[in-house]
Design a protein around this motif. Sequence first.
Motif, PDB file in Angstrom:
ATOM      1  N   GLY A   1      16.935  13.788  -9.058  1.00  0.00           N
ATOM      2  CA  GLY A   1      17.657  14.239  -7.871  1.00  0.00           C
ATOM      3  C   GLY A   1      17.361  13.367  -6.663  1.00  0.00           C
ATOM      4  O   GLY A   1      18.165  13.292  -5.726  1.00  0.00           O
ATOM      5  N   HIS A   2      16.218  12.673  -6.653  1.00  0.00           N
ATOM      6  CA  HIS A   2      15.801  12.001  -5.424  1.00  0.00           C
ATOM      7  C   HIS A   2      15.254  10.596  -5.604  1.00  0.00           C
ATOM      8  O   HIS A   2      14.744  10.007  -4.657  1.00  0.00           O
ATOM      9  N   ASP A   3      15.309  10.085  -6.795  1.00  0.00           N
ATOM     10  CA  ASP A   3      14.884   8.703  -7.025  1.00  0.00           C
ATOM     11  C   ASP A   3      16.005   7.995  -7.769  1.00  0.00           C
ATOM     12  O   ASP A   3      16.481   8.480  -8.800  1.00  0.00           O
ATOM     13  N   GLN A   4      16.396   6.849  -7.248  1.00  0.00           N
ATOM     14  CA  GLN A   4      17.590   6.195  -7.788  1.00  0.00           C
ATOM     15  C   GLN A   4      17.435   5.750  -9.235  1.00  0.00           C
ATOM     16  O   GLN A   4      18.330   5.925 -10.052  1.00  0.00           O
TER      17      GLN A   4
ATOM     18  N   TYR B   1       1.476   8.759 -11.285  1.00  0.00           N
ATOM     19  CA  TYR B   1       1.258   8.492  -9.862  1.00  0.00           C
ATOM     20  C   TYR B   1       2.585   8.703  -9.141  1.00  0.00           C
ATOM     21  O   TYR B   1       3.622   8.185  -9.568  1.00  0.00           O
ATOM     22  N   THR B   2       2.539   9.500  -8.078  1.00  0.00           N
ATOM     23  CA  THR B   2       3.759   9.696  -7.301  1.00  0.00           C
ATOM     24  C   THR B   2       3.483   9.603  -5.811  1.00  0.00           C
ATOM     25  O   THR B   2       2.425  10.027  -5.337  1.00  0.00           O
ATOM     26  N   THR B   3       4.443   9.031  -5.106  1.00  0.00           N
ATOM     27  CA  THR B   3       4.351   9.018  -3.647  1.00  0.00           C
ATOM     28  C   THR B   3       5.138  10.202  -3.081  1.00  0.00           C
ATOM     29  O   THR B   3       5.200  10.379  -1.877  1.00  0.00           O
TER      30      THR B   3
ATOM     31  N   GLY C   1       1.023   3.889 -15.339  1.00  0.00           N
ATOM     32  CA  GLY C   1       1.986   3.493 -16.374  1.00  0.00           C
ATOM     33  C   GLY C   1       2.880   4.645 -16.816  1.00  0.00           C
ATOM     34  O   GLY C   1       3.551   4.555 -17.837  1.00  0.00           O
ATOM     35  N   ALA C   2       2.851   5.730 -16.053  1.00  0.00           N
ATOM     36  CA  ALA C   2       3.704   6.886 -16.377  1.00  0.00           C
ATOM     37  C   ALA C   2       4.222   7.472 -15.079  1.00  0.00           C
ATOM     38  O   ALA C   2       3.526   7.432 -14.055  1.00  0.00           O
ATOM     39  N   VAL C   3       5.452   8.000 -15.101  1.00  0.00           N
ATOM     40  CA  VAL C   3       5.986   8.617 -13.881  1.00  0.00           C
ATOM     41  C   VAL C   3       6.563   9.992 -14.170  1.00  0.00           C
ATOM     42  O   VAL C   3       7.021  10.264 -15.282  1.00  0.00           O
ATOM     43  N   MET C   4       6.489  10.840 -13.149  1.00  0.00           N
ATOM     44  CA  MET C   4       7.253  12.076 -13.232  1.00  0.00           C
ATOM     45  C   MET C   4       8.628  11.715 -12.698  1.00  0.00           C
ATOM     46  O   MET C   4       8.753  11.135 -11.620  1.00  0.00           O
ATOM     47  N   SER C   5       9.645  12.004 -13.477  1.00  0.00           N
ATOM     48  CA  SER C   5      10.971  11.559 -13.070  1.00  0.00           C
ATOM     49  C   SER C   5      11.704  12.647 -12.308  1.00  0.00           C
ATOM     50  O   SER C   5      11.795  13.780 -12.775  1.00  0.00           O
TER      51      SER C   5
ATOM     52  N   ARG D   1       0.839  -1.200   0.000  1.00  0.00           N
ATOM     53  CA  ARG D   1       0.000   0.000   0.000  1.00  0.00           C
ATOM     54  C   ARG D   1       0.871   1.245   0.000  1.00  0.00           C
ATOM     55  O   ARG D   1       1.835   1.329   0.738  1.00  0.00           O
ATOM     56  N   SER D   2       0.538   2.198  -0.835  1.00  0.00           N
ATOM     57  CA  SER D   2       1.245   3.477  -0.736  1.00  0.00           C
ATOM     58  C   SER D   2       0.272   4.626  -0.924  1.00  0.00           C
ATOM     59  O   SER D   2      -0.730   4.518  -1.618  1.00  0.00           O
ATOM     60  N   GLU D   3       0.580   5.699  -0.239  1.00  0.00           N
ATOM     61  CA  GLU D   3      -0.253   6.893  -0.321  1.00  0.00           C
ATOM     62  C   GLU D   3       0.451   7.907  -1.183  1.00  0.00           C
ATOM     63  O   GLU D   3       1.631   8.189  -0.975  1.00  0.00           O
TER      64      GLU D   3
ATOM     65  N   ASN E   1      12.101   1.385 -19.815  1.00  0.00           N
ATOM     66  CA  ASN E   1      11.781  -0.032 -19.564  1.00  0.00           C
ATOM     67  C   ASN E   1      11.443  -0.320 -18.110  1.00  0.00           C
ATOM     68  O   ASN E   1      10.873  -1.354 -17.805  1.00  0.00           O
ATOM     69  N   PHE E   2      11.791   0.584 -17.199  1.00  0.00           N
ATOM     70  CA  PHE E   2      11.507   0.282 -15.790  1.00  0.00           C
ATOM     71  C   PHE E   2      10.138   0.796 -15.331  1.00  0.00           C
ATOM     72  O   PHE E   2       9.766   0.631 -14.175  1.00  0.00           O
ATOM     73  N   VAL E   3       9.404   1.418 -16.235  1.00  0.00           N
ATOM     74  CA  VAL E   3       8.064   1.855 -15.859  1.00  0.00           C
ATOM     75  C   VAL E   3       7.081   0.740 -16.234  1.00  0.00           C
ATOM     76  O   VAL E   3       7.083   0.255 -17.363  1.00  0.00           O
ATOM     77  N   LEU E   4       6.290   0.329 -15.240  1.00  0.00           N
ATOM     78  CA  LEU E   4       5.350  -0.774 -15.439  1.00  0.00           C
ATOM     79  C   LEU E   4       4.005  -0.243 -15.891  1.00  0.00           C
ATOM     80  O   LEU E   4       3.465   0.680 -15.284  1.00  0.00           O
ATOM     81  N   MET E   5       3.474  -0.839 -16.939  1.00  0.00           N
ATOM     82  CA  MET E   5       2.155  -0.394 -17.404  1.00  0.00           C
ATOM     83  C   MET E   5       1.090  -0.755 -16.377  1.00  0.00           C
ATOM     84  O   MET E   5       0.069  -0.096 -16.259  1.00  0.00           O
ATOM     85  N   SER E   6       1.359  -1.811 -15.616  1.00  0.00           N
ATOM     86  CA  SER E   6       0.325  -2.323 -14.707  1.00  0.00           C
ATOM     87  C   SER E   6       0.306  -1.637 -13.341  1.00  0.00           C
ATOM     88  O   SER E   6      -0.437  -2.044 -12.459  1.00  0.00           O
ATOM     89  N   TYR E   7       1.129  -0.633 -13.134  1.00  0.00           N
ATOM     90  CA  TYR E   7       1.126   0.020 -11.828  1.00  0.00           C
ATOM     91  C   TYR E   7       0.790   1.489 -11.994  1.00  0.00           C
ATOM     92  O   TYR E   7       1.275   2.143 -12.936  1.00  0.00           O
ATOM     93  N   GLY E   8      -0.012   2.020 -11.076  1.00  0.00           N
ATOM     94  CA  GLY E   8      -0.402   3.436 -11.163  1.00  0.00           C
ATOM     95  C   GLY E   8      -0.999   3.674 -12.530  1.00  0.00           C
ATOM     96  O   GLY E   8      -1.921   2.976 -12.953  1.00  0.00           O
TER      97      GLY E   8
END
Length: 830
Positions: free
Chosen positions: A344-347, A250-252, A337-341, A226-228, A328-335
Motif C-alpha cells: 500500500g505504501h512502498d512502490q 529492517y524497516t524505516t 536481507g529480508a523485508v516486510m512488504s 543513513r536511515s533510522e 530479486n529486489f531484496v539485497l542480501m547485503s542490506y539490513g
Amino acid sequence: MDQHYNAQAIEQATQQHWLDANSFAVHHDDSREKFYCLAMFPYPSGQLHMGHVRNYTIADVIARYQRMLGKNVLQPMGWDAFGLPAENAAIKNNVPPAKWTAQNIDYMREQLRRLGFAYDWDREIATCNPEYYRWEQWFFTKLFDKGLAYKKKAEVNWCETDQTVLANEQVVDGCCWRCDNPVERREIDQWFIKITDYAQQLLDDLDQLDQWPEQVRTMQRNWIGRSEGVNLRFGLPAEPGTEGGEVEVYTTRPDTLMGATYMAVAPQHPLAKAAAESNPALAEFIREQGNVKVAEADMATMEKLGMDTGRTAIHPITGAEIPVWVANFVLMSYGSGAVMSVPGHDQRDFEFATKYGLPIVQVVAKTTGDTDYDTGAWQDWYADKQDTVSVNSGAGFEELDGLDFPSAFAAIANHLEAEGKGERTVNFRLRDWGVSRQRYWGAPIPIINCGSCGAVPVPEQDLPVVLPTEVEFEGVGSPIKKMPEFYETSCPKCGGAAERETDTFDTFMESSWYYARYACARNGSVMLDGEADYWAPVDQYVGGIEHAILHLLYARFYHKLLRDEGLVSSDEPFTRLLTQGMVLKDGAKMSKSKGNTVDPQELIDRYGADTVRLFSMFAAPPEQSLEWSDSGVEGANRFLKRLWKLIQGHVEAGPVDALAANTLSDVEKAARRKTHETIAKVADDYGRRQTFNTAIAAVMELCNELGKLDSESAQARAVLDEGLRAVVLMLNPIVPHACHSLWQQLGGTGELLDAPWPEVDESALTRDSIDMVVQVNGKVRAKMAVPADADKDAVEAAALAQDNVQRFLDGVTVRKVIVVPGKLVNIVAN
Ligand code: ANZ
Ligand code: ZN
C-alpha cells in the motif's frame, strides 16, 4: 623587445628561467600563511587531453594567485600509475606495464612542463614506485592489527575458459572480453577495510565542508545513506521438514507494520535456500538470480521478479500468517536481507504485489489535499510521511488510528521493544571497502597466508613487498599468480611454508593518501612526518565531478585513519573543493571512441601554452562544461597579440611621468577608476567566486579602455602605465609566460611570481556623478546622473523632476519615495 608576440620564444625563455631559479620549490615557513593547492593527479595514459589541461590550469591559476597574496604555496604533481590500462597495453603492444607506464609519465611530464604549471617537481610521486606503495602496505598491516582490515568471501566475475577473474570493465554484455564466453559469478576470499566503522563520522563531518559544492556533499550523504528504523522479527512456524524460528526484517516505516501483507527475502537468504531444497523450481530461480548483477542504483527500476517459498511468517503484532516470497529486489547485503512488504505504501512492494496478485492494504492516509485512495494504482504521496495519519490499524489496535508518522513510528517501535520483538536501529547504505583486485599491475597486498596461522601480515622489516616488473604477459590472468618465486615464502609466525597473497590493492588505495605524501615525498623512513601536518589539509582541491563519491569518500576516510594513527591532526583532507565541468566538442564529451578529441599538444605547438591556458579559462566558468571552439582559441591568441602590442607601444614611447591623481581630466579619471574597479573585481573573481572567465572579461574590457587614452598627454600615459602594470599582474596567474616578459619590459620590480597583488586605491573609485534609475511603482521610468555627493533630498527632488516620471505621476498622489543610494529611486504613487 620583440616586435611581435612570439609565444614559443617567450615561453621557452620563461620556463628556462623558472627552472634555473627552481621557482616552485617550497619549504616549511612559519612566517607566512601556507596554501596547499592540489589538482587530482592524472593516470599516465600516454598524453594529456583537454580535460587535464583545464583541470591543471584552474589549479595553477589559483596557486599563482595565492602566491601573489604572499602565501607559502605548495602545488605538487604526480602519477596515479597503477591500473588496468597498463595491463591491456602490455597485452596489445607486448611491453611490460612498468615500462609502458614509465614512458607515458616521461612524455606527460614534459607536456605539463610545457604548459608552465608551477609545480614543485622535487615532490613528484608515482604510485607504482615501491618507495610510495611500501607505506600503503605498512599502513595496511596497521589496519590489520587494529581489526580494521579483514578477509571475507565476496563475488567476482570469473571466466572459466581463461581461468581468471575479470574486472567489471572486462565483462562485455555478460561475456569475457577476450574469449567471449559467458562470465560466472564466483565467491572468493577478498580483503575489506571497515569504512562502515567511520560511516557516522563521514556523515557528520560533511557539515564542516562548507566550501564544497552542495551537490557533492549531497551525493556523499546519499551514498552513506543513513536511515533510522526498526529491526523486527516475524515468527516462522515449524513446518514438516523445517524448524520454526524467526526472520528479522529492517524497516524505516514501522508505522506501516499493520499494512504488511507478505514478506520478501533476498535470493541468497538462508530461508530461501532452505525452501529451495525441496523445491526445484525455486532452486532454479535462485540460481538464475545469483548470476544477475544489477547495480544498486538500478534496483528500483528493474523488473520485479519473485517466487513463493510456500512458507508463512507470523505478524509480530496481529499474529496473522502472511506468505514469504523470494524477490530479486531484496539485497542480501542490506539490513537483514529480508523485508516486510507493504504494497500500500512502498512502490517496489506495490509493483510486486500487483504482478503476483498479493493483497494490498491501506494503513496511511493523507490529511490534506487528495485523500482518495485507489489500491489499484500507485501515487507518489504514498511514500510521503508529511501530513499523514495511520488508518485501518485493525480490531484491537484502533488507538493507532489518527497518529501522525512520528507518533505511529514511536508507538509501534515501543510496542515491539516492550514485547522483545524488535529494536530501534540505525542503518547505513555504505558497505565496507573491498580493496582486493586479482590484477597484476597494483601494489601487492602485504599478507602471507599460512596453513596453520591463517593470514599473517608481512613484518615491517620485510616491506615493501615489491611487485616484480620483469614479467611476461600471456594475455590471461596476473603473471605473479604464476610465479612461485614471487608467492612461495615462509610464514613469519611459525616459519612453515606459506604463500604470499597475489592479489593487489584497488588503485583507490594509492589515490586516498597521495595528497599527504607530497608533504614528505622523499622521506624514506616514515610514511608521513611533521610536514604532512604542516601542509594538510589541502586548502584547494580541484578535480572532476566524476570523483564526487568514491575517490573523495575514500580519501576522507583514509584521512581519518591517518589521524587515528597519529599521523595528521586534522579531520578532513580537503578544505575547499572545486569540481570542474567537462570539456565538450559539438555538445558531446570529448572521447577517443567518439573521435572528437582535440590534442592539446597541437594547440601548444601552434599557439603556445598561454593561449591554451587563456582559452581554457575564458570559455566557461570552471564548474560548467566547456564547449570547444576553434574560433575561441583564435580569439584568445588575438587578445594576447593585442596586449603585447599595446604594451610595446607604451614602452617604446619612453619614460612616464609620476601620476598626479588630482590633476587628471575626466577621461583619465574614468580610466583610472576602471583600473581600480577591475582590480577589486578580479580579486573577488579569483578568490571568492572562482569565476575566472569573468575576471578575464573584465581585464579585456579594461585593456580596451586603456587603449583609448591619449598617448600625447603625460598624465594619460601615467594612467596607462598604472593600468598596464595592473593588467599584467592580474593576468599573471592565467598567462604567466607572457606576463613574465611584459613585466620586465614595463620595468616591474622583482620576480613577477612574487609580486604582490595590486592594491585598490579607494580614492580612485570615487565618482563625480552617479547613474541612478528612477522607478514609479516598481517600473523603470527614467535614468539620471546625480552628483556623487548629492544627499537624499537632492536625489529625491531630481527623480521627481524627470519628465517621464512626471508623466506617470499625472493624476496620482505620491505616497512614498524610497532612495537606494547609488542605485535607484522608487516612487510609490496611486
Ligand atoms: C516497510 C516499508 C514500508 C518500507 C514503506 C519502506 C516504505 P532505506 O531508507 O534506504 O534504509 N528494505 C529493507 N531491507 C532491504 C533490503 N535488504 N533490500 C531491499 N529493500 C530493503 O530503506 C529501508 C527500506 O527499504 C525498508 O523500509 C524496507 O522497506 C526496505 F511504506 O519496510 B521498508
Ligand atoms: Zn604459519
